[in-house]
Design an enzyme around this catalytic site. Structure first.
Site, PDB file in Angstrom:
ATOM      1  N   HIS A  27      62.260 -81.750  31.326  1.00  0.00           N
ATOM      2  CA  HIS A  27      60.860 -81.744  30.918  1.00  0.00           C
ATOM      3  C   HIS A  27      60.571 -80.441  30.182  1.00  0.00           C
ATOM      4  O   HIS A  27      60.962 -79.362  30.640  1.00  0.00           O
ATOM      5  CB  HIS A  27      59.944 -81.875  32.136  1.00  0.00           C
ATOM      6  N   ARG A  86      49.816 -81.161  26.682  1.00  0.00           N
ATOM      7  CA  ARG A  86      50.127 -81.266  25.249  1.00  0.00           C
ATOM      8  C   ARG A  86      49.443 -82.470  24.625  1.00  0.00           C
ATOM      9  O   ARG A  86      49.049 -82.430  23.448  1.00  0.00           O
ATOM     10  CB  ARG A  86      51.643 -81.339  25.066  1.00  0.00           C
TER      11      ARG A  86
END
Length: 522
Positions: A317, A337
């Site tokens: 990740h 994000r």
């Protein structure tokens, strides 16, 4: 509160923020993506992979830590096991109690089978409880076809098409099922789902319950298990599978932590839902994974003869915590994000489009740090900034838990960025399955992170939470529809496996499955 040695970089980040808010970034080309991954993704680094010497995947590569377990010795003494008097006899044995396991158990029970759940830790302890979103094509302008294309493209077209078709087709049904059970998905004033964005998707399709989505779903599933009276054996991990004289799966050997003894379970079908590999800490990497993620299902399925797929592909990740040390390696949701958070190097510069697929974003961060554009802490760890100040205000309610966690460390993520670096997150590959969850061993099923093929070599965000329920449900239903009487029980496959290890001079000297991570050497 960040220490003084980070202040210079923080000043550059804050000075560039107004410019970055309007700065366009080009998407990566396929050619550049391939070069980036080969140069910087951890899977490609020297020494990361070893060769499996025996079994269905002999000659193929896998992480060296997994190879050591596949080449390990069984934890049980075969001469001490009496298969003529099993401790439990059931129709369906579900091994594991995360989202896939509980869904499989409910599906099998509702189809009329006797079900027993065996789990390594407490009922529900799993990666599922930490998940923050579930993808499904329920939006007005979305469709299973669009979800299919995104998922295949995100996998670099390595995912198994029929598995992806099952995933996206069943997605809306899974959301409707959870709503009927009482899961409280986020909705707007009109009663429509508040859908989030994530890397690799062409539509907003992430369903959530604040940032406690997996926890809320598991609350509901555990209640349903209790209501149906399905028996759960806690602290009883599976250490081997039992076959019959036709090489069909016929049960499992469990280890009882409380009594320090083995338990034999005879079953007409076994559904493995033991999760992933994160707590092996490949190449010493930090991990987001739950304590029990030690690849147990991969090991016992492989020893019984199951074939693996993409077992050499691990997802990192992009945003794992670097500072403060108390949170090192923990997940910072992709929601940051997807809601406008920006990745910024030590010079205050954005260096990658934040919603590229995870393999691209993670590799770009590793590249930036390797080239001297990272930020080093006093403890020697290096990372880049995730500027959470640029997250849209209307999306901040989705990150309440993250905000509270960092406030406890005197960091207000609406005022200051987070320091991050990729962290080991997901096992892309696993046991080969078909759309019903069947493995290459008759009467043995696999679902959840243990299963391979659904995501190919790169998973898109929130598809994992969908896949565990889609294939857990499919496995539970199909296993019940095809129940047949088991023949004479045997563990001969374990003797044969041990002999082949010896003949290949491949014994690693470790006991496997690992069951629990080993930290005393760290």
């Amino acid at each position: 509160m960040y220490p003084p040695e980070l202040q210079d970089s923080l000043d550059k980040l804050e000075a560039s923020r107004d410019f970055r808010r309007t700065q366009p970034l080009e998407r990566i080309t396929p050619e550049a993506k391939d070069a980036l991954l080969r140069a910087y993704h951890p899977d490609y680094q020297a020494g990361a992979m070893g060769i499996i010497k025996i079994g269905a995947n002999a000659g193929e590569s896998a992480p060296v830590e997994l190879v050591n377990l596949l080449h390990g010795n069984s934890r049980i003494n075969l001469d001490d096991i009496d298969l003529t008097q099993p401790d439990f006899v059931t129709d369906v044995l579900v091994v594991g109690s995360g989202g896939a396991g509980l869904t499989a158990a409910l599906s099998a029970h509702d189809s009329g089978a006797r079900v027993l759940i065996a789990t390594k830790l407490r009922n529900g302890d799993s990666n599922t409880i930490m998940a923050t979103g579930i993808a499904a094509p329920t939006g007005e302008k979305d469709s299973p076809s669009a979800h299919y294309l995104d998922t295949m493209g995100g996998s670099n077209f390595t995912a198994t098409p029929e598995l992806v078709k099952a995933l996206v087709t069943d997605g809306p049904e899974i959301i409707a099922w959870f709503e009927a059970l009482g899961v409280r998905f986020d909705k707007d004033d009109n009663g429509d789902f508040k859908l989030g964005a994530a890397g690799g998707y062409s539509r907003r399709r992430i369903h959530s319950c604040g940032d406690f989505t997996g926890l809320d779903i598991m609350r509901v599933l555990k209640d349903e298990i209790h209501k149906r009276g399905i028996h759960v054996l806690e602290f009883a991990p599976a250490v081997e599978l039992i076959l019959d004289d036709e090489a069909h799966c016929a049960g499992a050997i469990l280890y009882d932590y409380d009594r320090d003894c083995t338990i034999t379970v005879q079953a007409k079908a076994v559904i493995l839902t033991t999760g992933g590999i994160g707590r092996l800490h490949l190449r010493g990497a930090p991990t987001t994974n739950h304590y029990g993620a030690t690849a147990d299902g991969l090991v016992i399925a492989y020893r019984a003869g199951a074939k693996l797929l993409h077992q050499d592909s691990i997802q990192y990740h992009p945003t794992g915590v670097v500072y403060p040390n108390a949170f090192f390696g923990q997940l910072v949701s992709e929601r940051c994000r997807g809601s406008g958070g920006q990745l910024v190097n030590c010079h205050g510069e954005r260096f990658v489009y934040e919603l590229e697929t995870r393999d691209v974003v993670a590799s770009s961060i590793i590249k930036a740090c390797a080239q001297g554009d990272g930020i080093e802490t006093a403890s020697g760890h290096v990372g880049v900034w995730l500027d959470t100040v640029t997250i849209r205000e209307e999306d901040r309610w989705k990150l309440q838990n993250l905000h509270k966690r960092f406030l406890a460390q005197d960091i207000d993520i609406w005022q200051k960025p987070l320091l991050i670096y990729p962290t080991q997150h997901y096992q892309n590959g696993g046991v080969l399955i078909d759309p019903h969850g069947r493995t290459t061993i008759p009467n043995l099923y696999a679902a959840g992170e243990l299963a391979g093929g659904i995501h190919g070599r790169n998973r898109l965000a929130a598809n994992s939470l969908l896949d565990i329920f889609v294939f857990g449900k499919r496995a539970g239903t199909h296993a019940t529809q095809t129940l047949s009487h088991t023949q004479s029980l045997t563990l001969d496959h374990l003797r044969e496996y041990a002999n082949r290890l010896n003949d290949a001079n491949a014994e690693s000297g470790v006991l496997s499955p690992a069951l629990l991570p080993e930290y005393r050497k760290r």
